[in-house]
Design a protein around this motif. Structure first.
Motif, short mmCIF file in Angstrom:
data_model
loop_
_atom_site.label_atom_id
_atom_site.label_comp_id
_atom_site.label_asym_id
_atom_site.label_seq_id
_atom_site.Cartn_x
_atom_site.Cartn_y
_atom_site.Cartn_z
N GLU A 120 1.03 -1.15 -0.18
CA GLU A 120 -0.08 -0.01 -0.05
C GLU A 120 1.02 1.17 0.00
O GLU A 120 1.63 1.41 0.87
CB GLU A 120 -1.01 0.10 1.16
CG GLU A 120 -2.31 0.73 1.02
CD GLU A 120 -2.02 2.21 1.05
OE1 GLU A 120 -2.69 2.82 0.24
OE2 GLU A 120 -1.06 2.79 1.63
N PRO A 121 0.74 2.32 -0.97
CA PRO A 121 1.58 3.05 -1.27
C PRO A 121 1.55 4.63 -0.42
O PRO A 121 2.37 5.34 -0.37
CB PRO A 121 1.44 3.77 -2.57
CG PRO A 121 -0.07 3.27 -2.76
CD PRO A 121 -0.50 2.25 -1.94
N GLY A 122 0.59 4.51 0.37
CA GLY A 122 0.23 5.81 1.14
C GLY A 122 1.40 6.45 1.71
O GLY A 122 1.46 7.77 1.66
N ALA A 123 2.24 5.73 2.63
CA ALA A 123 3.16 6.29 3.28
C ALA A 123 4.27 7.02 2.42
O ALA A 123 5.05 7.62 3.06
CB ALA A 123 3.92 5.23 4.19
N TYR A 124 4.44 6.61 1.22
CA TYR A 124 5.23 7.20 0.21
C TYR A 124 4.82 8.37 -0.50
O TYR A 124 5.74 9.02 -1.48
CB TYR A 124 5.79 6.17 -0.86
CG TYR A 124 6.39 4.75 -0.53
CD1 TYR A 124 7.68 4.87 -0.01
CD2 TYR A 124 5.80 3.73 0.05
CE1 TYR A 124 8.55 3.84 0.43
CE2 TYR A 124 6.30 2.69 0.80
CZ TYR A 124 7.96 2.77 0.71
OH TYR A 124 8.55 1.58 1.32
N TYR A 125 3.57 8.83 -0.39
CA TYR A 125 3.15 10.06 -1.01
C TYR A 125 3.93 11.48 -0.37
O TYR A 125 3.72 11.42 0.85
CB TYR A 125 1.77 10.26 -0.86
CG TYR A 125 0.86 11.15 -1.41
CD1 TYR A 125 1.01 11.25 -2.80
CD2 TYR A 125 0.24 12.22 -0.74
CE1 TYR A 125 0.39 12.23 -3.64
CE2 TYR A 125 -0.33 13.21 -1.62
CZ TYR A 125 -0.24 13.45 -3.09
OH TYR A 125 -0.87 14.43 -3.57
N PRO A 126 4.43 12.09 -1.49
CA PRO A 126 5.17 13.22 -0.92
C PRO A 126 4.38 14.56 -0.42
O PRO A 126 4.95 15.28 0.26
CB PRO A 126 6.12 13.78 -2.02
CG PRO A 126 6.23 12.74 -3.16
CD PRO A 126 4.61 11.74 -2.75
N GLY A 127 3.03 14.47 -1.00
CA GLY A 127 2.27 15.64 -0.37
C GLY A 127 1.78 16.38 -1.57
O GLY A 127 2.63 16.34 -2.42
N GLY A 128 0.62 16.96 -1.30
CA GLY A 128 0.16 17.66 -2.61
C GLY A 128 1.02 18.81 -3.00
O GLY A 128 0.81 19.59 -4.17
N ARG A 129 1.70 19.42 -2.26
CA ARG A 129 2.65 20.59 -2.45
C ARG A 129 3.68 20.11 -3.44
O ARG A 129 4.42 21.06 -4.22
CB ARG A 129 3.40 21.03 -1.27
CG ARG A 129 2.22 21.95 -0.28
CD ARG A 129 3.26 22.26 0.82
NE ARG A 129 4.38 22.97 0.71
CZ ARG A 129 5.44 23.36 1.56
NH1 ARG A 129 5.38 22.91 2.71
NH2 ARG A 129 6.43 24.06 0.94
#
Length: 451
Positions: free
Chosen positions: A338-347
Motif C-alpha cells: 500500500e503506497p500511502g506512506a510514500y506520498y510526498p504530499g500535494g505541494r
C-alpha cells in the motif's frame, strides 16, 4: 544557477490550440471558483502548487483536472491514450519489439498509427537509463547537452527523445533547428547511421511525458542493470540510501550530478515552451529488496528524495514547465505494498497514477472491474488519476467498458507491449482489434483530437 523564463508564444499557442480542440477551459478565471469546489473536487489551477507555472503547463494540467472532475461528478469523461517509447531499446536492441533487428526512433509511437491510422494523444519517453556505457553522455552535443561527453556510442537516443517530445507538442516535421536536415533525417555521429523521426502532420499532436530510469547515484556505468536495487549499494549497505538524501555526502553530490543531467535536457524543453509530465522514482512501494534502488526504502527517506528532487528542478533550476506524476506499483500485497506512506504530499505532486502489471483483462485483481481497485484507491489524493504503465490497452474483448467504469484521465501502454511482448517470445499482449477498439472509442483522446 540558471533560471528559466516563462513559456514563450510558440508553446502557449500550442497549448491553447490543444485545449480549444478538446473544448476544455484552461483554468478558472477567478480564484473564488477554487474556494467553491465541492468535496473531492480536484484543484484545477497548477499555480496552487507552483505560482510560476508556465501558461502551457497550466493549460495541460487544467485539461487533466477537468477530465478528472467530470469523472468524479458522473459526467461524460474521456481518456488520453498514451504510448511509452523506449528509444534506447528501439535503436540498439535487435531483440526488442515485434521483429528481430533495430528499429527507427519512435517506432512504437508510429506503430499505433500503423494499426489504427491514429497516433497516441500522449507520448512518454525516457532520459535514462543509458545503455551500459561509462558516465552520462550524449550523442552529438547541442546547447542543452554540451556539458556532457558527446558523440558517445549508444547515446544518440537522448537527442531523439528530446526532439520527439518537441515534435509531439508542436508538430513534426518542423523548421530545421540544427539537429535534423530539412528532409527530417540526421546522421548519428558515433555510428554514422541515418535516423529519422516519424512525421505526425506538422501540427500539435498531443501531450509529452518523461520518466527517468536513473542508475544509482555514483554508478560508474549507466544502464538498466544499475537501476535495480540488487545491483546498487543499497543491497549491501542499509545506510546508503540515507546518505543519498543527506546534503553534503558524496552520495548526495552524485545524486545532484544525475539531476543536473535530467534538468539540462528538461530545460531545453522549457525554453521551447513544452510542458512535461515528469514521472520520477516510480514503483517506490515495491517490496524491499526488489525493484529499483529507490524502492522499498524507508518512506520518510523516500519522501525526502522526492522533495529534494523537486526543489532542485523547480527552485534551483527554475523549471516551471513540469507537471509532477507520482506512480506507485499496483499494491496487490505481494510485489507492491500500500503506497500511502510514500506520498510526498500535494505541494509536490500534480497527478497520481499506478503501474499496473498485477492482473490481466481476463483475470482482474480485487474482484471488481478491471483496474477498479487502483482507481478507487487513488481517489483520496484529489489529483487526476492515470494508468502510468500497462501492458494492455484499456478496451478489449474481455473488458469492453473499462473507460466507462473507471474513467482514467490518461492510460499509457508500455513500449513493445502494444503489439508483442518480445520478439523472442512473440506473445501478443494486445490484438489488432483491441488496439483499434481503444483508439476508435468515443471516450479515447488521440492525436487527432489535438490537431
Amino acid at each position: 544557477m540558471r533560471m528559466r523564463s516563462r513559456v514563450g508564444l510558440p508553446g502557449a499557442a500550442a497549448g491553447a490550440a490543444l485545449l480549444a480542440a478538446l473544448g476544455i477551459r484552461a483554468w478558472p478565471e477567478e480564484r473564488d471558483e477554487e474556494r467553491r469546489r465541492g468535496p473531492g473536487q480536484v484543484p484545477t489551477d497548477l499555480r496552487e502548487r507552483d505560482p510560476e507555472a508556465t501558461l502551457a503547463a497550466r493549460q495541460v494540467y487544467a485539461m487533466l483536472a477537468g477530465l478528472e472532475n467530470s469523472a468524479r461528478h458522473g459526467r461524460p469523461s474521456r481518456t488520453v491514450i498514451g504510448q511509452h517509447v523506449e528509444l534506447h531499446n528501439e535503436r540498439h536492441n535487435p531483440n526488442y519489439g515485434d521483429y528481430r533487428g533495430t528499429k527507427p526512433p519512435g517506432y512504437y509511437y508510429r506503430k499505433a498509427r500503423d494499426i489504427t491510422g491514429r497516433l497516441p494523444g500522449f507520448v512518454e519517453l525516457d532520459l535514462g537509463p543509458g545503455y551500459g556505457q561509462p558516465g552520462w553522455a550524449v550523442g552529438q552535443a547541442r546547447p542543452y547537452s554540451e556539458a556532457w561527453p558527446s558523440c558517445r556510442r549508444y547515446w544518440g537516443y537522448v537527442e531523439d527523445a528530446v526532439d520527439l517530445a518537441v515534435g509531439v507538442w508542436a508538430g513534426l516535421p518542423r523548421a530545421a533547428d540544427g539537429s535534423y536536415r530539412p528532409s527530417g533525417t540526421h546522421r548519428e555521429c558515433a555510428s554514422g547511421a541515418e535516423a529519422a523521426l516519424p512525421h505526425n502532420g506538422g501540427a500539435p499532436a498531443g501531450l509529452v511525458g518523461f520518466s527517468f530510469h536513473q542508475p544509482y547515484p555514483g554508478s560508474p556505468v549507466k544502464g538498466f542493470a544499475q537501476t535495480l536495487h540488487r545491483n546498487s549499494p543499497a543491497a549491501e549497505d542499509p545506510h546508503w540510501f540515507a546518505r543519498v538524501v543527506t546534503p553534503g555526502s558524496p552520495e548526495h553530490r552524485a545524486l545532484l550530478l544525475d539531476l543536473r543531467y535530467l534538468a539540462d535536457h528538461l530545460g531545453y524543453l522549457a525554453d521551447r515552451g513544452v510542458p512535461v509530465l515528469l514521472r520520477p522514482y516510480h514503483e517506490m512501494n515495491t517490496a524491499p529488496g526488489r525493484g529499483f534502488w529507490w524502492a522499498g526504502q524507508d518512506p520518510a527517506a523516500f519522501r525526502r528524495l522526492w522533495r529534494l528532487t523537486y526543489d532542485y528542478l523547480v527552485h534551483r533550476r527554475g523549471l516551471h514547465n513540469l507537471i509532477f506524476v507520482w506512480a506507485p506499483n499496483s499494491w496487490d500485497g505481494s510485489y507492491g505494498r500500500e503506497p500511502g506512506a510514500y506520498y510526498p504530499g500535494g505541494r509536490y505532486v500534480d497527478v497520481v497514477g499506478v503501474d499496473d502489471y498485477s492482473d490481466t483483462p481476463a483475470e482482474p485483481f480485487g474482484g471488481g472491474a478491471w483496474t477498479e481497485v487502483w482507481f478507487r484507491g487513488l481517489e483520496k489524493y484529489r489529483r487526476p488519476r492515470i494508468v502510468a504503465e500497462s501492458f494492455h490497452v484499456p478496451l478489449n474483448a474481455a473488458q469492453p467498458r473499462t473507460l466507462t467504469r473507471t474513467p482514467w484521465v490518461l492510460w499509457t501502454v508500455w513500449g513493445q507491449a502494444l503489439s508483442y511482448d518480445n520478439v523472442s517470445t512473440p506473445r501478443k499482449k494486445n490484438t489488432t482489434n483491441d488496439v483499434q477498439q481503444t483508439y476508435y472509442s468515443s471516450r479515447a483522446i488521440t492525436a487527432q483530437d489535438f490537431s
